[in-house]
Motif scaffolding. Sequence first.
Motif, PDB file in Angstrom:
ATOM      1  N   GLU A  35      40.600   1.536  29.394  1.00 12.16           N
ATOM      2  CA  GLU A  35      39.386   1.086  30.074  1.00 12.16           C
ATOM      3  C   GLU A  35      38.341   0.654  29.051  1.00 12.16           C
ATOM      4  O   GLU A  35      38.382   1.073  27.904  1.00 12.16           O
ATOM      5  CB  GLU A  35      38.782   2.222  30.906  1.00 12.16           C
ATOM      6  CG  GLU A  35      39.669   2.717  32.016  1.00 12.16           C
ATOM      7  CD  GLU A  35      38.959   3.762  32.858  1.00 12.16           C
ATOM      8  OE1 GLU A  35      37.725   3.661  33.026  1.00 12.16           O
ATOM      9  OE2 GLU A  35      39.636   4.668  33.342  1.00 12.16           O
ATOM     10  N   LEU A  36      37.398  -0.117  29.515  1.00  8.99           N
ATOM     11  CA  LEU A  36      36.270  -0.499  28.671  1.00  8.99           C
ATOM     12  C   LEU A  36      35.289   0.666  28.591  1.00  8.99           C
ATOM     13  O   LEU A  36      35.001   1.312  29.601  1.00  8.99           O
ATOM     14  CB  LEU A  36      35.561  -1.721  29.245  1.00  8.99           C
ATOM     15  CG  LEU A  36      36.343  -3.030  29.185  1.00  8.99           C
ATOM     16  CD1 LEU A  36      35.619  -4.105  29.975  1.00  8.99           C
ATOM     17  CD2 LEU A  36      36.526  -3.470  27.750  1.00  8.99           C
ATOM     18  N   GLY A  37      34.781   0.921  27.396  1.00 13.32           N
ATOM     19  CA  GLY A  37      33.795   1.972  27.198  1.00 13.32           C
ATOM     20  C   GLY A  37      32.400   1.384  27.116  1.00 13.32           C
ATOM     21  O   GLY A  37      32.165   0.415  26.405  1.00 13.32           O
ATOM     22  N   TYR A  38      31.472   1.970  27.843  1.00 16.31           N
ATOM     23  CA  TYR A  38      30.085   1.504  27.893  1.00 16.31           C
ATOM     24  C   TYR A  38      29.156   2.595  27.364  1.00 16.31           C
ATOM     25  O   TYR A  38      29.387   3.778  27.575  1.00 16.31           O
ATOM     26  CB  TYR A  38      29.672   1.185  29.336  1.00 16.31           C
ATOM     27  CG  TYR A  38      30.464   0.073  29.972  1.00 16.31           C
ATOM     28  CD1 TYR A  38      29.998  -1.226  29.947  1.00 16.31           C
ATOM     29  CD2 TYR A  38      31.674   0.337  30.601  1.00 16.31           C
ATOM     30  CE1 TYR A  38      30.710  -2.253  30.532  1.00 16.31           C
ATOM     31  CE2 TYR A  38      32.406  -0.686  31.187  1.00 16.31           C
ATOM     32  CZ  TYR A  38      31.918  -1.971  31.153  1.00 16.31           C
ATOM     33  OH  TYR A  38      32.642  -2.991  31.731  1.00 16.31           O
ATOM     34  N   GLN A  39      28.098   2.177  26.720  1.00 17.58           N
ATOM     35  CA  GLN A  39      27.064   3.104  26.266  1.00 17.58           C
ATOM     36  C   GLN A  39      26.079   3.300  27.408  1.00 17.58           C
ATOM     37  O   GLN A  39      25.700   2.344  28.079  1.00 17.58           O
ATOM     38  CB  GLN A  39      26.360   2.522  25.048  1.00 17.58           C
ATOM     39  CG  GLN A  39      25.240   3.371  24.524  1.00 17.58           C
ATOM     40  CD  GLN A  39      24.506   2.671  23.402  1.00 17.58           C
ATOM     41  OE1 GLN A  39      24.965   1.687  22.857  1.00 17.58           O
ATOM     42  NE2 GLN A  39      23.342   3.182  23.067  1.00 17.58           N
ATOM     43  N   LYS A  40      25.661   4.542  27.629  1.00 21.45           N
ATOM     44  CA  LYS A  40      24.634   4.805  28.643  1.00 21.45           C
ATOM     45  C   LYS A  40      23.292   4.288  28.138  1.00 21.45           C
ATOM     46  O   LYS A  40      22.927   4.497  26.987  1.00 21.45           O
ATOM     47  CB  LYS A  40      24.482   6.305  28.885  1.00 21.45           C
ATOM     48  CG  LYS A  40      25.559   6.949  29.687  1.00 21.45           C
ATOM     49  CD  LYS A  40      25.188   8.409  29.889  1.00 21.45           C
ATOM     50  CE  LYS A  40      26.246   9.165  30.621  1.00 21.45           C
ATOM     51  NZ  LYS A  40      25.872  10.587  30.784  1.00 21.45           N
TER      52      LYS A  40
END
Length: 96
Positions: A35-40
């Motif tokens: 999956e793609l990882g996103y920064q909060k």
Amino acid sequence: MKKFLKSAGLPIGVFALAIGSAFATNAMKSPLAIELGYQKIDDEGLECSIPRAMCSDTGTVFCTWTVGTTTHRLYGKQTVPDVGTVCTKTLYQITP
């Protein structure tokens, strides 16, 4: 002997096809869900940054992204009823 080969040929062929299909299907399964990882952007995870790295949903080491000397933990997007899409799903580093 010819009669035996003719009568046994079809069942043997079907059996060989079934075994080959089983191996082909099993080889296509992947143990990882990438999956793609996103920064909060905020503490609640209601806003996500652009995708930062590829991560996995299984593992032991959290997925991170480093800018300069600052390391950020990455999260996956998930949908929460009555809230919408949030960045709160725990993701891990992809290990070979």
